[in-house]
Structure formats: C-alpha cells, structure tokens
Design a protein around this motif. Structure first.
Motif, PDB file in Angstrom:
ATOM      1  N   LEU A 163     -97.564 -76.370-113.772  1.00  0.00           N
ATOM      2  CA  LEU A 163     -98.710 -77.059-114.366  1.00  0.00           C
ATOM      3  C   LEU A 163     -99.316 -78.066-113.403  1.00  0.00           C
ATOM      4  N   GLN A 164    -100.649 -78.088-113.383  1.00  0.00           N
ATOM      5  CA  GLN A 164    -101.374 -79.070-112.570  1.00  0.00           C
ATOM      6  C   GLN A 164    -102.631 -79.494-113.323  1.00  0.00           C
ATOM      7  N   LEU A 171    -106.601 -78.473-117.065  1.00  0.00           N
ATOM      8  CA  LEU A 171    -105.279 -77.888-116.861  1.00  0.00           C
ATOM      9  C   LEU A 171    -105.347 -76.608-116.042  1.00  0.00           C
ATOM     10  N   LYS A 172    -104.483 -76.535-115.036  1.00  0.00           N
ATOM     11  CA  LYS A 172    -104.328 -75.344-114.229  1.00  0.00           C
ATOM     12  C   LYS A 172    -102.876 -74.896-114.321  1.00  0.00           C
ATOM     13  N   LEU A 173    -102.660 -73.594-114.510  1.00  0.00           N
ATOM     14  CA  LEU A 173    -101.303 -73.086-114.667  1.00  0.00           C
ATOM     15  C   LEU A 173    -101.230 -71.661-114.155  1.00  0.00           C
ATOM     16  N   GLN A 174    -100.047 -71.066-114.269  1.00  0.00           N
ATOM     17  CA  GLN A 174     -99.852 -69.692-113.846  1.00  0.00           C
ATOM     18  C   GLN A 174     -99.383 -68.838-115.012  1.00  0.00           C
ATOM     19  N   ILE A 175     -99.992 -67.654-115.143  1.00  0.00           N
ATOM     20  CA  ILE A 175     -99.571 -66.670-116.137  1.00  0.00           C
ATOM     21  C   ILE A 175     -99.227 -65.396-115.384  1.00  0.00           C
ATOM     22  N   LYS A 177     -97.691 -65.011-112.659  1.00  0.00           N
ATOM     23  CA  LYS A 177     -97.958 -65.248-111.239  1.00  0.00           C
ATOM     24  C   LYS A 177     -99.447 -65.250-110.894  1.00  0.00           C
ATOM     25  N   HIS A 178    -100.314 -65.266-111.902  1.00  0.00           N
ATOM     26  CA  HIS A 178    -101.754 -65.372-111.690  1.00  0.00           C
ATOM     27  C   HIS A 178    -102.183 -66.811-111.967  1.00  0.00           C
ATOM     28  N   SER A 179    -102.932 -67.392-111.067  1.00  0.00           N
ATOM     29  CA  SER A 179    -103.411 -68.756-111.243  1.00  0.00           C
ATOM     30  C   SER A 179    -104.567 -68.789-112.235  1.00  0.00           C
ATOM     31  N   VAL A 180    -104.484 -69.699-113.199  1.00  0.00           N
ATOM     32  CA  VAL A 180    -105.509 -69.821-114.238  1.00  0.00           C
ATOM     33  C   VAL A 180    -106.050 -71.249-114.242  1.00  0.00           C
ATOM     34  N   GLN A 181    -107.342 -71.395-114.011  1.00  0.00           N
ATOM     35  CA  GLN A 181    -108.006 -72.690-114.109  1.00  0.00           C
ATOM     36  C   GLN A 181    -108.723 -72.759-115.444  1.00  0.00           C
ATOM     37  N   SER A 182    -108.187 -73.545-116.364  1.00  0.00           N
ATOM     38  CA  SER A 182    -108.797 -73.644-117.689  1.00  0.00           C
ATOM     39  C   SER A 182    -109.829 -74.771-117.715  1.00  0.00           C
ATOM     40  N   GLN A 183    -110.567 -74.846-118.812  1.00  0.00           N
ATOM     41  CA  GLN A 183    -111.504 -75.941-119.034  1.00  0.00           C
ATOM     42  C   GLN A 183    -110.929 -76.961-120.014  1.00  0.00           C
ATOM     43  N   LEU A 184    -109.669 -76.779-120.397  1.00  0.00           N
ATOM     44  CA  LEU A 184    -109.016 -77.666-121.353  1.00  0.00           C
ATOM     45  C   LEU A 184    -108.411 -78.860-120.625  1.00  0.00           C
ATOM     46  N   ILE A 185    -108.595 -80.040-121.204  1.00  0.00           N
ATOM     47  CA  ILE A 185    -108.178 -81.277-120.547  1.00  0.00           C
ATOM     48  C   ILE A 185    -106.827 -81.734-121.084  1.00  0.00           C
ATOM     49  N   GLY A 186    -105.841 -81.798-120.189  1.00  0.00           N
ATOM     50  CA  GLY A 186    -104.522 -82.304-120.561  1.00  0.00           C
ATOM     51  C   GLY A 186    -103.452 -81.227-120.594  1.00  0.00           C
ATOM     52  N   LYS A 187    -102.231 -81.623-120.239  1.00  0.00           N
ATOM     53  CA  LYS A 187    -101.115 -80.676-120.200  1.00  0.00           C
ATOM     54  C   LYS A 187    -100.642 -80.253-121.591  1.00  0.00           C
ATOM     55  N   TYR A 189    -102.120 -78.699-123.702  1.00  0.00           N
ATOM     56  CA  TYR A 189    -102.663 -77.390-124.074  1.00  0.00           C
ATOM     57  C   TYR A 189    -101.869 -76.221-123.478  1.00  0.00           C
ATOM     58  N   ARG A 190    -100.809 -76.525-122.741  1.00  0.00           N
ATOM     59  CA  ARG A 190    -100.087 -75.451-122.060  1.00  0.00           C
ATOM     60  C   ARG A 190     -99.542 -74.410-123.036  1.00  0.00           C
ATOM     61  N   SER A 191     -98.923 -74.869-124.135  1.00  0.00           N
ATOM     62  CA  SER A 191     -98.316 -73.915-125.068  1.00  0.00           C
ATOM     63  C   SER A 191     -99.377 -73.073-125.763  1.00  0.00           C
ATOM     64  N   ILE A 192    -100.553 -73.651-125.989  1.00  0.00           N
ATOM     65  CA  ILE A 192    -101.643 -72.918-126.637  1.00  0.00           C
ATOM     66  C   ILE A 192    -102.126 -71.792-125.726  1.00  0.00           C
ATOM     67  N   ILE A 193    -102.283 -72.093-124.441  1.00  0.00           N
ATOM     68  CA  ILE A 193    -102.734 -71.065-123.496  1.00  0.00           C
ATOM     69  C   ILE A 193    -101.682 -69.977-123.347  1.00  0.00           C
ATOM     70  N   PHE A 194    -100.417 -70.371-123.189  1.00  0.00           N
ATOM     71  CA  PHE A 194     -99.350 -69.381-123.046  1.00  0.00           C
ATOM     72  C   PHE A 194     -99.244 -68.508-124.307  1.00  0.00           C
ATOM     73  N   GLY A 195     -99.379 -69.125-125.475  1.00  0.00           N
ATOM     74  CA  GLY A 195     -99.283 -68.365-126.718  1.00  0.00           C
ATOM     75  C   GLY A 195    -100.402 -67.368-126.872  1.00  0.00           C
ATOM     76  N   ALA A 196    -101.638 -67.806-126.619  1.00  0.00           N
ATOM     77  CA  ALA A 196    -102.790 -66.907-126.730  1.00  0.00           C
ATOM     78  C   ALA A 196    -102.681 -65.759-125.725  1.00  0.00           C
ATOM     79  N   ALA A 197    -102.251 -66.073-124.513  1.00  0.00           N
ATOM     80  CA  ALA A 197    -102.116 -65.036-123.487  1.00  0.00           C
ATOM     81  C   ALA A 197    -101.053 -64.016-123.862  1.00  0.00           C
ATOM     82  N   ALA A 198     -99.963 -64.468-124.469  1.00  0.00           N
ATOM     83  CA  ALA A 198     -98.898 -63.555-124.874  1.00  0.00           C
ATOM     84  C   ALA A 198     -99.384 -62.561-125.925  1.00  0.00           C
TER      85      ALA A 198
END
Length: 213
Positions: A163-164, A171-175, A177-187, A189-198
């Motif tokens: 997470l960065q 928030l920027k993270l990896q799914i 091994k792919h780098s994802v630059q989101s427009q969501l502010i704050g860490k 939101y990590r679980s929300i992004i991971f959940g939606a991606a799953a």
C-alpha cells in the motif's frame, strides 16, 4: 419487487457487515458494468421497504444485481435475504457500532451470518480475512450451514504490504502483481478495493480491465 426479480433471475451479490457496504457496492457495480448491465441499489438502501421501492422504480432486468443487507437486530437480514435471495455474499468489516440495539457482540455476529446462511449450495462467500470479527461471522455461519459453500478470502496481510499513498492521498496498491492507482483517498479503502476485485475475477473480468477501471 420480489416477483420482478424472480422473473429476470439475475445473479445476485449480497453485501453485509458493519462498514464498507455502500462503498463496496458502488465500486463493484462500477467494475462489473464494464462487461455487462448491473443493477445496484441506490445510496444506502438496505432494508426491505427501501430496497423493494428502488427495485420497483428502477430495475430493468439487469443480469447482475448488487444489494446491501443491513440489520439492527437478529432476523432482519434473514427476512431480507428470503425476499431477495443472494447467490454470492461479501462480508466487509466488523465493528460493534450497533451494540446498543443487538445487546452483545455475539448477537451481531449471528445476525450478519444470516446472509451467508441464505446462500444456495455452491454459493461463494467473499470475506475480509484481515478482520477478526469477519472471521467470527464466517466461522459461525459455516458451523451451521447445511449446504456446501465456497470461501474466498481477500485483503490478506501480504496484500497490505504494497500500500502507498500519492501526494494527494490517493491509494495505490497491487492486485495480482498489477499496480493499481485508485482515486480513493486513504488506506482505509484497501479492503473495499480488494473485495470488489475478488468478486470481479469470479465474473471473469480480466485483471487488466479491473486495473484500468
């Protein structure tokens, strides 16, 4: 509203827990809509009456529906899930924010588990494995389920090491091994992004499409 849904027979994704329901719903429906037509309940509509009215007003036979299931006492999610039956469940994050109405943490766990217990055989449970309360909900439901369910965890400790935040707090993270630059502010939101991606990956949405969206 129930009859209207039954006639169209969509695949229904149900989302519940203490927080993150609405954000997960909006992000998930956004990503799914890149491939097919999706109906998601508006705002935080997550009770029997509000959800039914929303379906009557706006549902147009979309093949995927994404609903929130909320509760302030045991039995409410069970009732809602009996009317609008889920095929997949997403369990986001647990807190004791409604302790005054439930009476105990155990009763909150049991109430949230009602969504999992409403799933059909072979239904999939996506759950935030970094959250101990979510783990308790899943364990309780699995100990009482009479059908075989598939468990799909997301938001692992390993995921969170990447997470960065950029200079605007986005928030920027990896799914996978792919780098994802989101427009969501704050860490947070990590679980929300991971959940939606799953969930998206279960629907065979390519990872490059998820990243691009």
């Amino acid at each position: 509203a129930s009859w209207k849904i039954k006639q169209a027979s969509p695949i229904s994704v149900g989302i519940t827990c203490s927080y993150g329901k609405t954000s997960t719903k909006h992000l998930l429906s956004h990503l799914l809509s890149t491939q097919t037509k999706v109906f998601a309940s508006q705002r935080s509509f997550n009770t029997t009456v509000s959800l039914a009215l929303d379906i009557l007003r706006r549902y147009k036979n979309e093949k995927i529906t994404v609903f929130e299931y909320a509760a302030y006492k045991p039995g409410e999610i069970k009732k809602l899930a009996n009317i609008f039956k889920p095929h997949l469940a997403v369990i986001t994050g647990f807190t004791t924010q409604h302790l005054a109405t439930f009476g105990s943490q155990e009763r909150i766990v049991q109430a949230k588990a009602e969504l999992i217990l409403a799933l059909p055989a072979k239904g999939t449970v996506f759950f935030n494995q970094a959250d101990e309360g979510v783990g308790a909900i899943v364990d309780y439901a699995m100990s009482r389920s009479v059908v075989e369910l598939q468990l799909q965890p997301f938001n692992s400790t390993q995921d969170n090491t990447q997470l960065q935040l950029d200079n605007k707090g986005r928030l920027k993270l990896q799914i996978d091994k792919h780098s994802v630059q989101s427009q969501l502010i704050g860490k947070q939101y990590r679980s929300i992004i991971f959940g939606a991606a799953a969930v998206d990956q279960l629907f065979k949405i390519p990872i490059n499409q998820i990243v691009a969206s």
